[in-house]
Design a protein around this motif. Structure first.
Motif, PDB file in Angstrom:
ATOM      1  N   LYS A  28      -7.816   5.577   6.459  1.00  0.00           N
ATOM      2  CA  LYS A  28      -8.980   5.041   6.719  1.00  0.00           C
ATOM      3  C   LYS A  28      -9.713   4.450   5.327  1.00  0.00           C
ATOM      4  N   HIS A  29      -9.175   5.019   4.146  1.00  0.00           N
ATOM      5  CA  HIS A  29      -9.916   4.475   3.010  1.00  0.00           C
ATOM      6  C   HIS A  29      -8.972   3.679   2.032  1.00  0.00           C
ATOM      7  N   TRP A  30      -7.758   3.417   2.333  1.00  0.00           N
ATOM      8  CA  TRP A  30      -7.114   2.384   1.441  1.00  0.00           C
ATOM      9  C   TRP A  30      -7.458   1.253   1.323  1.00  0.00           C
ATOM     10  N   ALA A  31      -7.972   0.407   2.179  1.00  0.00           N
ATOM     11  CA  ALA A  31      -8.415  -0.913   2.239  1.00  0.00           C
ATOM     12  C   ALA A  31      -9.572  -0.999   1.460  1.00  0.00           C
ATOM     13  N   GLY A  32     -10.421  -0.038   1.493  1.00  0.00           N
ATOM     14  CA  GLY A  32     -11.659   0.336   0.539  1.00  0.00           C
ATOM     15  C   GLY A  32     -11.398   0.303  -1.249  1.00  0.00           C
ATOM     16  N   LEU A  33     -10.214   0.476  -1.376  1.00  0.00           N
ATOM     17  CA  LEU A  33      -9.660   0.259  -2.751  1.00  0.00           C
ATOM     18  C   LEU A  33      -9.825  -1.127  -3.281  1.00  0.00           C
ATOM     19  N   ARG A  34      -9.407  -2.125  -2.431  1.00  0.00           N
ATOM     20  CA  ARG A  34      -9.445  -3.497  -2.619  1.00  0.00           C
ATOM     21  C   ARG A  34      -8.445  -3.934  -3.782  1.00  0.00           C
ATOM     22  N   ILE A  35      -7.205  -3.112  -3.544  1.00  0.00           N
ATOM     23  CA  ILE A  35      -6.159  -3.445  -4.635  1.00  0.00           C
ATOM     24  C   ILE A  35      -5.439  -4.827  -3.999  1.00  0.00           C
ATOM     25  N   PRO A  36      -5.165  -5.938  -5.120  1.00  0.00           N
ATOM     26  CA  PRO A  36      -4.700  -6.947  -4.612  1.00  0.00           C
ATOM     27  C   PRO A  36      -3.285  -6.939  -3.764  1.00  0.00           C
ATOM     28  N   ALA A  37      -3.125  -7.572  -2.688  1.00  0.00           N
ATOM     29  CA  ALA A  37      -1.920  -7.546  -2.163  1.00  0.00           C
ATOM     30  C   ALA A  37      -0.566  -7.845  -3.200  1.00  0.00           C
ATOM     31  N   GLY A  38       0.300  -7.314  -3.028  1.00  0.00           N
ATOM     32  CA  GLY A  38       1.562  -7.457  -3.785  1.00  0.00           C
ATOM     33  C   GLY A  38       1.700  -6.572  -5.085  1.00  0.00           C
ATOM     34  N   SER A  39       0.506  -5.971  -5.584  1.00  0.00           N
ATOM     35  CA  SER A  39       0.520  -5.016  -6.525  1.00  0.00           C
ATOM     36  C   SER A  39       1.406  -3.962  -6.443  1.00  0.00           C
ATOM     37  N   GLN A  40       1.735  -3.320  -7.616  1.00  0.00           N
ATOM     38  CA  GLN A  40       2.688  -2.092  -7.453  1.00  0.00           C
ATOM     39  C   GLN A  40       1.723  -0.986  -7.453  1.00  0.00           C
ATOM     40  N   VAL A  41       2.080   0.030  -6.607  1.00  0.00           N
ATOM     41  CA  VAL A  41       1.166   1.238  -6.456  1.00  0.00           C
ATOM     42  C   VAL A  41       2.373   2.422  -6.608  1.00  0.00           C
ATOM     43  N   LEU A  42       1.675   3.420  -7.466  1.00  0.00           N
ATOM     44  CA  LEU A  42       2.523   4.526  -8.072  1.00  0.00           C
ATOM     45  C   LEU A  42       2.071   5.558  -6.942  1.00  0.00           C
ATOM     46  N   VAL A  43       3.152   6.260  -6.555  1.00  0.00           N
ATOM     47  CA  VAL A  43       2.813   7.534  -5.545  1.00  0.00           C
ATOM     48  C   VAL A  43       3.575   8.566  -6.377  1.00  0.00           C
ATOM     49  N   PRO A  44       2.835   9.586  -7.045  1.00  0.00           N
ATOM     50  CA  PRO A  44       3.312  10.757  -7.769  1.00  0.00           C
ATOM     51  C   PRO A  44       3.929  11.917  -7.128  1.00  0.00           C
ATOM     52  N   LEU A  45       4.875  12.558  -7.357  1.00  0.00           N
ATOM     53  CA  LEU A  45       5.408  13.552  -6.343  1.00  0.00           C
ATOM     54  C   LEU A  45       5.363  13.409  -5.000  1.00  0.00           C
ATOM     55  N   ALA A  46       6.117  12.180  -4.974  1.00  0.00           N
ATOM     56  CA  ALA A  46       6.022  11.467  -3.358  1.00  0.00           C
ATOM     57  C   ALA A  46       6.710  12.351  -2.331  1.00  0.00           C
ATOM     58  N   GLY A  47       7.658  13.242  -2.720  1.00  0.00           N
ATOM     59  CA  GLY A  47       8.704  13.736  -1.708  1.00  0.00           C
ATOM     60  C   GLY A  47       9.345  12.701  -0.583  1.00  0.00           C
ATOM     61  N   LYS A  48       9.118  12.926   0.657  1.00  0.00           N
ATOM     62  CA  LYS A  48      10.026  11.836   1.425  1.00  0.00           C
ATOM     63  C   LYS A  48       8.633  11.502   2.155  1.00  0.00           C
ATOM     64  N   SER A  49       7.523  11.253   1.708  1.00  0.00           N
ATOM     65  CA  SER A  49       6.218  11.111   2.633  1.00  0.00           C
ATOM     66  C   SER A  49       6.254   9.718   3.228  1.00  0.00           C
ATOM     67  N   LEU A  50       5.813   9.656   4.654  1.00  0.00           N
ATOM     68  CA  LEU A  50       5.542   8.576   5.187  1.00  0.00           C
ATOM     69  C   LEU A  50       4.717   7.909   4.929  1.00  0.00           C
ATOM     70  N   ASP A  51       3.816   8.317   3.877  1.00  0.00           N
ATOM     71  CA  ASP A  51       2.529   7.373   3.486  1.00  0.00           C
ATOM     72  C   ASP A  51       3.429   6.482   2.512  1.00  0.00           C
ATOM     73  N   VAL A  52       4.446   6.543   1.800  1.00  0.00           N
ATOM     74  CA  VAL A  52       5.249   5.623   0.951  1.00  0.00           C
ATOM     75  C   VAL A  52       5.464   4.256   1.692  1.00  0.00           C
ATOM     76  N   ALA A  53       6.038   4.497   2.897  1.00  0.00           N
ATOM     77  CA  ALA A  53       6.739   3.599   3.748  1.00  0.00           C
ATOM     78  C   ALA A  53       5.154   2.676   4.443  1.00  0.00           C
ATOM     79  N   TRP A  54       4.213   3.628   4.690  1.00  0.00           N
ATOM     80  CA  TRP A  54       3.003   2.651   5.218  1.00  0.00           C
ATOM     81  C   TRP A  54       2.415   2.101   4.043  1.00  0.00           C
ATOM     82  N   ILE A  55       2.119   2.434   2.892  1.00  0.00           N
ATOM     83  CA  ILE A  55       1.490   1.468   1.879  1.00  0.00           C
ATOM     84  C   ILE A  55       2.462   0.240   1.922  1.00  0.00           C
ATOM     85  N   ALA A  56       3.876   0.380   1.520  1.00  0.00           N
ATOM     86  CA  ALA A  56       4.661  -0.683   1.582  1.00  0.00           C
ATOM     87  C   ALA A  56       4.496  -1.560   2.694  1.00  0.00           C
TER      88      ALA A  56
END
Length: 218
Positions: A28-56
Motif C-alpha cells: 500500500k505505502h511503498w510507492a509513496g516513498l517515491r524512491i527512484p527505480a533502480g535504487s538500492q534498498v536496505l532490508v535489515p533483519l530480513a529473515g526469508k521475507s517474501l517482502d524482499v522479492a516483492w521489492i526487487a
C-alpha cells in the motif's frame, strides 16, 4: 544484539514470525516513498521475507541483511534462484539478480555500504531489538544513511508489561525520540490489529496497534 537467540530460532524451526504473504502495508505505502527505480534498498533483519522479492520485483536492487545462513538458504531455495557467493569483510554475500543477501550483523555495516542506500524497509528490525539495543541500532544504521534516503518503518504498540518481546512495543513517542533529530518523521497510518492477531491476545494483550512511518533523512 543477541545473535544466538535468532540463530537458535532458525536452527530449531521456531519461525512463527515468518509471514507467508507479502505485507499488505508494504504494498500500500511503498510507492509513496517515491524512491527512484533502480535504487538500492536496505532490508535489515530480513529473515526469508517474501517482502524482499516483492521489492526487487518493483525495480529495485535489494540488500537484505540476515544473521542466519539457514534463513538465507531457504529464501533462495524457495524462490528457485541460482546464486553466487563471495566473502566480504562484512560477511558472506549471496547474490541472484537484483537481490543480495549479506549474512552478517547489520550493526557492523561499513559507512561506504550505507552511503549507497537510497531506500530502507524496516518491518522486523526495530521491533526485534530490546530497548537497550534500539538506540545503538538507530545510531549505527539510520544515522549513517545518506541525505534523502527514505524508509518505510513498521512498528507495533502494546502495553509492554503484558507481554515479553520480541516483538517489542515501540510507541510513537519512542519513534519520534530516535528519529526526529535526523529525519523527517511522518506517520502514514495507524491500525488496531488485535482482532487479527489471536496469538498475541492469547499471550495476554488487551490492545495492539501497528504504525506505518515514512522517514526521510534530512
Amino acid at each position: 544484539m543477541d545473535t544466538q537467540f535468532w540463530l537458535d530460532r532458525w536452527e530449531h524451526g521456531q519461525t512463527g514470525f515468518h509471514q507467508t504473504r507479502v505485507m499488505p502495508l508494504l504494498q500500500k505505502h511503498w510507492a509513496g516513498l517515491r524512491i527512484p527505480a533502480g535504487s538500492q534498498v536496505l532490508v535489515p533483519l530480513a529473515g526469508k521475507s517474501l517482502d524482499v522479492a516483492w521489492i526487487a520485483s518493483q525495480g529495485y536492487k535489494v540488500l537484505a541483511v540476515e544473521l542466519s545462513p539457514i534463513a538465507i538458504a531457504q529464501f533462495f531455495d524457495e524462490h528457485k534462484l541460482q546464486l553466487t557467493r563471495q566473502q566480504t569483510p562484512e560477511g558472506t554475500l549471496y547474490e541472484a539478480g537484483a537481490i543480495q543477501y549479506l549474512c552478517g550483523d547489520v550493526m557492523t555495516l561499513k559507512a561506504e555500504t550505507l552511503a549507497s542506500i537510497q531506500g530502507c524497509y524496516d518491518r522486523a528490525a526495530l521491533i526485534a531489538l530490546t530497548p537497550e539495543l534500539r538506540g545503538r541500532y538507530v545510531e549505527r544504521v539510520y544515522h549513517r544513511l545518506p541525505q534523502g534516503c527514505r524508509t518505510l518503518l513498521l512498528t507495533i504498540d502494546y502495553a509492554q508489561d503484558q507481554m515479553q518481546g520480541p516483538p517489542f512495543s515501540v510507541p510513537d513517542e519512542e519513534v519520534q525520540r530516535h528519529f526526529r533529530d535526523r529525519c523527517l518523521v511522518e506517520c502514514l497510518e495507524t491500525r488496531d490489529i488485535l482482532d487479527k492477531e489471536p496469538k498475541f491476545a492469547a499471550r495476554g494483550l488487551t490492545r495492539l496497534s501497528t504504525q506505518v512511518y515514512r522517514l526521510t533523512v534530512r
